[in-house]
Write a protein that holds these residues in place. Structure first.
Motif, PDB file in Angstrom:
ATOM      1  N   ASP A  63       0.839  -1.201   0.000  1.00  0.00           N
ATOM      2  CA  ASP A  63       0.000   0.000   0.000  1.00  0.00           C
ATOM      3  C   ASP A  63       0.876   1.255   0.000  1.00  0.00           C
ATOM      4  N   TRP A  64       1.925   1.220   0.825  1.00  0.00           N
ATOM      5  CA  TRP A  64       2.800   2.394   0.942  1.00  0.00           C
ATOM      6  C   TRP A  64       3.421   2.712  -0.419  1.00  0.00           C
ATOM      7  N   ARG A  65       3.943   1.697  -1.075  1.00  0.00           N
ATOM      8  CA  ARG A  65       4.535   1.925  -2.408  1.00  0.00           C
ATOM      9  C   ARG A  65       3.485   2.470  -3.381  1.00  0.00           C
ATOM     10  N   TRP A  66       2.271   1.910  -3.320  1.00  0.00           N
ATOM     11  CA  TRP A  66       1.180   2.302  -4.212  1.00  0.00           C
ATOM     12  C   TRP A  66       0.786   3.769  -3.957  1.00  0.00           C
ATOM     13  N   ILE A  67       0.709   4.127  -2.692  1.00  0.00           N
ATOM     14  CA  ILE A  67       0.290   5.488  -2.321  1.00  0.00           C
ATOM     15  C   ILE A  67       1.382   6.492  -2.691  1.00  0.00           C
ATOM     16  N   VAL A  68       2.636   6.138  -2.406  1.00  0.00           N
ATOM     17  CA  VAL A  68       3.744   7.035  -2.754  1.00  0.00           C
ATOM     18  C   VAL A  68       3.750   7.290  -4.262  1.00  0.00           C
ATOM     19  N   ARG A  69       3.482   6.241  -5.017  1.00  0.00           N
ATOM     20  CA  ARG A  69       3.538   6.351  -6.476  1.00  0.00           C
ATOM     21  C   ARG A  69       2.406   7.208  -7.034  1.00  0.00           C
ATOM     22  N   HIS A  70       1.239   7.160  -6.404  1.00  0.00           N
ATOM     23  CA  HIS A  70       0.066   7.789  -7.006  1.00  0.00           C
ATOM     24  C   HIS A  70      -0.419   9.045  -6.288  1.00  0.00           C
ATOM     25  N   ALA A  71       0.166   9.391  -5.171  1.00  0.00           N
ATOM     26  CA  ALA A  71      -0.313  10.568  -4.436  1.00  0.00           C
ATOM     27  C   ALA A  71       0.071  11.846  -5.186  1.00  0.00           C
ATOM     28  N   ASP A  72      -0.756  12.846  -5.025  1.00  0.00           N
ATOM     29  CA  ASP A  72      -0.430  14.197  -5.523  1.00  0.00           C
ATOM     30  C   ASP A  72       0.883  14.627  -4.856  1.00  0.00           C
ATOM     31  N   PRO A  73       1.811  15.187  -5.634  1.00  0.00           N
ATOM     32  CA  PRO A  73       3.129  15.498  -5.061  1.00  0.00           C
ATOM     33  C   PRO A  73       3.094  16.533  -3.944  1.00  0.00           C
ATOM     34  N   ARG A  74       2.006  17.270  -3.814  1.00  0.00           N
ATOM     35  CA  ARG A  74       1.930  18.253  -2.721  1.00  0.00           C
ATOM     36  C   ARG A  74       1.545  17.605  -1.389  1.00  0.00           C
ATOM     37  N   THR A  75       1.361  16.273  -1.381  1.00  0.00           N
ATOM     38  CA  THR A  75       0.890  15.594  -0.183  1.00  0.00           C
ATOM     39  C   THR A  75       2.064  15.168   0.694  1.00  0.00           C
ATOM     40  N   GLU A  76       1.949  15.442   1.992  1.00  0.00           N
ATOM     41  CA  GLU A  76       2.927  14.882   2.940  1.00  0.00           C
ATOM     42  C   GLU A  76       2.436  13.493   3.333  1.00  0.00           C
ATOM     43  N   LEU A  77       3.300  12.512   3.132  1.00  0.00           N
ATOM     44  CA  LEU A  77       2.922  11.131   3.439  1.00  0.00           C
ATOM     45  C   LEU A  77       3.745  10.635   4.617  1.00  0.00           C
ATOM     46  N   ALA A  78       3.112   9.853   5.482  1.00  0.00           N
ATOM     47  CA  ALA A  78       3.858   9.253   6.595  1.00  0.00           C
ATOM     48  C   ALA A  78       3.298   7.862   6.873  1.00  0.00           C
ATOM     49  N   ASN A  79       4.182   6.900   6.920  1.00  0.00           N
ATOM     50  CA  ASN A  79       3.799   5.543   7.314  1.00  0.00           C
ATOM     51  C   ASN A  79       4.113   5.400   8.799  1.00  0.00           C
ATOM     52  N   ARG A  80       3.084   5.497   9.645  1.00  0.00           N
ATOM     53  CA  ARG A  80       3.312   5.445  11.099  1.00  0.00           C
ATOM     54  C   ARG A  80       2.900   4.107  11.685  1.00  0.00           C
ATOM     55  N   SER A  81       2.952   3.075  10.859  1.00  0.00           N
ATOM     56  CA  SER A  81       2.498   1.753  11.317  1.00  0.00           C
ATOM     57  C   SER A  81       3.297   1.258  12.515  1.00  0.00           C
ATOM     58  N   ASP A  82       4.601   1.501  12.515  1.00  0.00           N
ATOM     59  CA  ASP A  82       5.435   0.979  13.597  1.00  0.00           C
ATOM     60  C   ASP A  82       5.220   1.740  14.908  1.00  0.00           C
ATOM     61  N   GLU A  83       4.940   3.027  14.812  1.00  0.00           N
ATOM     62  CA  GLU A  83       4.818   3.829  16.042  1.00  0.00           C
ATOM     63  C   GLU A  83       3.404   3.825  16.587  1.00  0.00           C
ATOM     64  N   THR A  84       2.479   3.179  15.870  1.00  0.00           N
ATOM     65  CA  THR A  84       1.077   3.248  16.278  1.00  0.00           C
ATOM     66  C   THR A  84       0.610   1.907  16.816  1.00  0.00           C
ATOM     67  N   GLY A  85      -0.004   1.938  18.003  1.00  0.00           N
ATOM     68  CA  GLY A  85      -0.647   0.748  18.565  1.00  0.00           C
ATOM     69  C   GLY A  85      -2.142   0.844  18.316  1.00  0.00           C
ATOM     70  N   LEU A  86      -2.791  -0.303  18.146  1.00  0.00           N
ATOM     71  CA  LEU A  86      -4.236  -0.311  17.882  1.00  0.00           C
ATOM     72  C   LEU A  86      -4.894  -1.421  18.688  1.00  0.00           C
ATOM     73  N   LEU A  87      -5.901  -1.033  19.469  1.00  0.00           N
ATOM     74  CA  LEU A  87      -6.709  -2.001  20.215  1.00  0.00           C
ATOM     75  C   LEU A  87      -8.140  -1.929  19.703  1.00  0.00           C
ATOM     76  N   ALA A  88      -8.799  -3.084  19.659  1.00  0.00           N
ATOM     77  CA  ALA A  88     -10.225  -3.120  19.324  1.00  0.00           C
ATOM     78  C   ALA A  88     -10.971  -3.629  20.551  1.00  0.00           C
ATOM     79  N   LEU A  89     -11.869  -2.788  21.063  1.00  0.00           N
ATOM     80  CA  LEU A  89     -12.728  -3.149  22.199  1.00  0.00           C
ATOM     81  C   LEU A  89     -14.108  -3.384  21.609  1.00  0.00           C
ATOM     82  N   GLN A  90     -14.549  -4.640  21.587  1.00  0.00           N
ATOM     83  CA  GLN A  90     -15.728  -4.990  20.789  1.00  0.00           C
ATOM     84  C   GLN A  90     -16.747  -5.758  21.627  1.00  0.00           C
ATOM     85  N   GLY A  91     -18.002  -5.403  21.435  1.00  0.00           N
ATOM     86  CA  GLY A  91     -19.070  -6.116  22.123  1.00  0.00           C
ATOM     87  C   GLY A  91     -20.048  -5.128  22.736  1.00  0.00           C
TER      88      GLY A  91
END
Lengths: 133, 362
Positions: free
Chosen positions: B122-150
């Motif tokens: 996805d990152w490669r795809w987005i970098v390739r196709h994003a408008d050049p004025r866009t700031e892109l950041a892949n924060r997958s490593d620094e981001t934690g995600l919990l799902a609280l469901q029910g």
């Protein structure tokens, strides 16, 4: 590390089956380690009485929520009993794998097959070797 | 194969007795005590999932809106701040690069939450196709995600927040403090039950996980693994990338038409999706319930009147329905609910019937 029940009076295979020897018949199930590894068991497919089975070949299937596992015949012979309750109560394998969770009884062809089975101490070691991987 | 990555909660998963398995390059808990118990807890009370393996890609700045509109199948210009939409990244052939959620936090700031297995693609795809004025950041490593469901999720979460999560409707989000730390909280999930997803700095996820578990225990909250997540999403007929969706699947085959801005077009893959639709779709994703003995699994053939006509993409016992269910592709002529099919399980046909999805109503 989890604890696994390994009764001393049974024989075992490295494929995590237990074998109770009664004369020229053996009763087979899967071990406590196996049922814990599989998790909730939801389906069992066993051969009909009269089916010939061959040592090392699959004789049935046990399925947990996520996984499908083959059951391997520890000896060659003929199926003389198959646990009729497991079709509707596969959870018996989780609850009582050495009792109500038994799977089939085989009339053995060649008693020499029994020499390929391992004892509880050897099986305990086999479980430990994999747990510490 | 390279070494498996671990989320910051790895030691806690071990302490809780989780069975850890490789998933999308990560070592993840598949279950703690029992998939069936964890599944039931989510339907009746609540479950807490570590889904930190998922990816977060941020787009910001003057080109951000144009980029997201071009990259994503769902309409984004009309997406209001504080709202989330489900959409697809499509390739030039109209296939699906990934299925994602889009968060709009400002006029020019978006977060895409993407599948773990697809982060690099996805990152490669987005970098390739994003408008050049866009700031892109892949924060997958620094981001934690919990799902609280029910159904108990709101009651568990509310006392820990410095805002009222009850005001969040489905697919809305807010940023605030949860258990004393900054979090983005959205009323979203992948289970078919009510619930929330909480994005935090990876180094904050351990105290958040522990605070939620403690607060939730009196409500029946249990930690839940990927095994229950899979049976829950299957009952809700939510597609899983790599099973129902891949680089060759058209969103229209997968029944995802409502997440595709067909009239407006203008996104990558739009022309190919229309071209394929005009040529006639050759298969449709359907849900089915087994009537005979056996469990459908991904890869099993689907047969009709003795002829192989399709393939199972996901299958499992449904703990809620008490019978095996599945998703799979069949020719459009056989896709109507009520159609009798067979699932070929270990070379034996097992009777099944196509049903409307989701399998459960919420």
């Amino acid at each position: 590390m989890a604890d696994y029940e390994i009764p001393g009076d049974l024989r075992y295979t490295r494929e995590d089956e237990w074998i109770r020897i009664e004369g020229d018949r053996v009763t087979i199930g899967i071990t406590d380690y196996a049922q814990q590894q599989l998790g909730d068991i939801v389906f069992v497919e066993l051969p009909a009485v009269g089916t010939p089975v061959e040592r090392g070949e699959p004789f049935g299937v046990v399925e947990s929520v996520k996984a499908v596992s083959d059951l391997y015949a520890p000896v060659s012979g003929e199926v003389v009993e198959a646990n009729p309750d497991l079709a509707n109560h596969p959870e018996h394998i989780n609850e009582d794998c050495y009792g109500d969770g038994w799977m089939i009884t085989i009339q053995i062809n060649d008693p020499a097959d029994l020499e390929t089975l391992i004892d509880a101490t050897q099986y305990q070691q086999h479980v430990q070797d994999r747990s510490s991987e | 194969m390279s070494a498996l990555r671990r989320t910051p909660l790895h030691a806690i998963h071990q302490r809780l007795g989780a069975r850890l398995v490789p998933f999308a390059g990560f070592e993840m808990p598949v279950q703690y005590r029992s998939i069936l118990e964890e599944h039931a807890a989510v339907r009746r009370a609540a479950g807490l999932f570590d889904v930190s393996h998922m990816g977060q890609i941020h787009l910001r700045g003057a080109g951000a809106l144009d980029s997201v509109e071009r990259l994503v199948s769902c309409p984004v210009a009309s997406l209001r701040r504080g709202r989330v939409r489900y959409g697809l990244l499509c390739n030039e052939d109209g296939g699906i690069v990934d299925d994602i959620t889009v968060y709009r936090s400002a006029e020019d700031a978006f977060l895409l939450c993407v599948n773990a297995a697809n982060i690099e693609k996805d990152w490669r795809w987005i970098v390739r196709h994003a408008d050049p004025r866009t700031e892109l950041a892949n924060r997958s490593d620094e981001t934690g995600l919990l799902a609280l469901q029910g159904p108990a999720a709101l009651a568990i979460l509310a006392p820990l927040c410095d805002f009222d999560p009850a005001r969040l409707r489905r697919f809305q989000f807010a940023e605030g403090l949860v258990a004393g730390g900054a979090a983005l909280v959205s009323r979203t999930g992948y289970t078919g039950s009510d619930g929330f997803e909480l994005y935090v700095d990876a180094n904050r996820i351990v105290p958040l996980f522990e605070a939620l578990l403690d607060a939730g225990r009196p409500h029946g909250l249990v930690p839940a693994g990927l095994g229950a997540r899979d049976t829950l999403r299957l009952e809700a007929a939510l597609p899983l990338y790599g099973h129902e969706l891949d680089d060759t699947t058209s969103p229209l085959e997968a029944g995802l038409e409502r997440f595709v801005k067909r009239a407006a077009g203008g996104f990558l893959g739009a022309e190919a999706i229309e071209r394929r639709a005009a040529a006639g779709l050759t298969r449709l994703l359907v849900g089915f319930v087994l009537e005979g003995r056996g469990i459908a699994r991904a890869g099993h053939a689907i047969a009709h009147e003795g002829r192989e006509v399709g393939i199972v993409t996901s299958g499992a016992p449904s703990p809620t329905l008490g019978k095996p269910i599945g998703l799979g592709y069949v020719p459009p002529a056989l896709a109507a609910p009520g159609t009798a099919i067979d699932i070929v399980v270990r070379e034996h046909p097992v009777a099944a019937r196509i049903v409307s999805t989701p399998f459960i109503s919420n």
